[in-house]
Design a protein around this motif. Structure first.
Motif, PDB file in Angstrom:
ATOM      1  N   ALA A  40       0.844  -1.205   0.000  1.00 16.18           N
ATOM      2  CA  ALA A  40       0.000   0.000   0.000  1.00 16.18           C
ATOM      3  C   ALA A  40       0.874   1.247   0.000  1.00 16.18           C
ATOM      4  N   TYR A  41       1.948   1.223   0.768  1.00 21.51           N
ATOM      5  CA  TYR A  41       2.902   2.342   0.769  1.00 21.51           C
ATOM      6  C   TYR A  41       3.550   2.492  -0.608  1.00 21.51           C
ATOM      7  N   LEU A  42       4.017   1.387  -1.194  1.00 23.97           N
ATOM      8  CA  LEU A  42       4.663   1.452  -2.512  1.00 23.97           C
ATOM      9  C   LEU A  42       3.703   1.985  -3.576  1.00 23.97           C
ATOM     10  N   ASP A  43       2.429   1.652  -3.446  1.00 25.22           N
ATOM     11  CA  ASP A  43       1.427   2.119  -4.413  1.00 25.22           C
ATOM     12  C   ASP A  43       1.252   3.630  -4.387  1.00 25.22           C
ATOM     13  N   THR A  44       1.712   4.304  -3.336  1.00 25.25           N
ATOM     14  CA  THR A  44       1.602   5.763  -3.265  1.00 25.25           C
ATOM     15  C   THR A  44       2.746   6.456  -4.016  1.00 25.25           C
ATOM     16  N   LYS A  45       3.745   5.697  -4.427  1.00 23.39           N
ATOM     17  CA  LYS A  45       4.919   6.277  -5.090  1.00 23.39           C
ATOM     18  C   LYS A  45       4.641   6.497  -6.577  1.00 23.39           C
ATOM     19  N   SER A  46       5.266   7.523  -7.140  1.00 16.94           N
ATOM     20  CA  SER A  46       5.055   7.856  -8.550  1.00 16.94           C
ATOM     21  C   SER A  46       5.953   7.043  -9.475  1.00 16.94           C
ATOM     22  N   PHE A  47       6.855   6.255  -8.919  1.00 21.50           N
ATOM     23  CA  PHE A  47       7.748   5.425  -9.727  1.00 21.50           C
ATOM     24  C   PHE A  47       7.414   3.946  -9.503  1.00 21.50           C
ATOM     25  N   ASP A  48       7.824   3.114 -10.451  1.00 20.22           N
ATOM     26  CA  ASP A  48       7.543   1.687 -10.371  1.00 20.22           C
ATOM     27  C   ASP A  48       8.569   0.971  -9.506  1.00 20.22           C
ATOM     28  N   THR A  49       8.105  -0.066  -8.825  1.00 16.86           N
ATOM     29  CA  THR A  49       8.974  -0.898  -7.995  1.00 16.86           C
ATOM     30  C   THR A  49       8.607  -2.359  -8.221  1.00 16.86           C
ATOM     31  N   GLU A  50       9.491  -3.236  -7.746  1.00 15.91           N
ATOM     32  CA  GLU A  50       9.155  -4.650  -7.731  1.00 15.91           C
ATOM     33  C   GLU A  50       8.061  -4.893  -6.711  1.00 15.91           C
ATOM     34  N   LYS A  51       7.418  -6.037  -6.820  1.00  9.36           N
ATOM     35  CA  LYS A  51       6.396  -6.440  -5.846  1.00  9.36           C
ATOM     36  C   LYS A  51       7.074  -6.779  -4.520  1.00  9.36           C
ATOM     37  N   LEU A  52       6.404  -6.484  -3.441  1.00  7.57           N
ATOM     38  CA  LEU A  52       6.933  -6.748  -2.107  1.00  7.57           C
ATOM     39  C   LEU A  52       6.608  -8.180  -1.684  1.00  7.57           C
ATOM     40  N   GLU A  84      16.181   5.053   2.728  1.00  9.67           N
ATOM     41  CA  GLU A  84      16.991   5.398   1.559  1.00  9.67           C
ATOM     42  C   GLU A  84      16.179   5.253   0.266  1.00  9.67           C
ATOM     43  N   ASN A  85      16.385   6.202  -0.640  1.00  6.12           N
ATOM     44  CA  ASN A  85      15.851   6.157  -1.999  1.00  6.12           C
ATOM     45  C   ASN A  85      14.336   5.985  -2.059  1.00  6.12           C
ATOM     46  N   CYS A  86      13.637   6.608  -1.135  1.00  2.00           N
ATOM     47  CA  CYS A  86      12.188   6.505  -1.087  1.00  2.00           C
ATOM     48  C   CYS A  86      11.489   7.650  -1.819  1.00  2.00           C
ATOM     49  N   ASP A  87      12.254   8.656  -2.213  1.00  2.00           N
ATOM     50  CA  ASP A  87      11.727   9.770  -2.983  1.00  2.00           C
ATOM     51  C   ASP A  87      12.355   9.763  -4.375  1.00  2.00           C
ATOM     52  N   GLU A  88      11.763  10.533  -5.259  1.00  2.00           N
ATOM     53  CA  GLU A  88      12.314  10.610  -6.623  1.00  2.00           C
ATOM     54  C   GLU A  88      13.630  11.306  -6.651  1.00  2.00           C
TER      55      GLU A  88
END
Length: 88
Positions: A40-52, A84-88
């Motif tokens: 849910a936290y990752l879904d708030t980010k504007s960049f793509d990530t791997e699945k948790l 770390e690296n949680c923002d653009e």
């Protein structure tokens, strides 16, 4: 209340690795629920990530929360501590 700290590292699409902690009530024993909070936290980010998954997120330790952190966990169910690296 004590909180459980789940240490989390997730690859971003740009190759960087995000590092953050998922903080939950220590009585929560369902790892899948912790992963859902992290996703849910990752879904708030504007960049793509791997699945948790359990590969990226592991239980680390138990600690005592501040009053503000305790309130957030009681209200929302979890809290995120960006490292770390949680923002653009």
């Amino acid at each position: 209340m004590k909180i459980a700290v789940w240490d989390t590292y997730v690859k971003r699409a740009d190759g960087m690795t995000m590092h953050f902690d998922i903080l939950v009530d220590s009585t929560l024993q369902d790892a899948e629920k912790v992963f859902q909070f992290g996703q849910a936290y990752l879904d708030t980010k504007s960049f793509d990530t791997e699945k948790l998954t359990s590969k990226e997120c592991t239980f680390c330790h138990i600690e005592y929360p501040t009053d503000a952190l305790k309130h957030e966990i009681e209200t929302v169910g979890f809290s995120i501590l960006e490292m770390e690296n949680c923002d653009e």
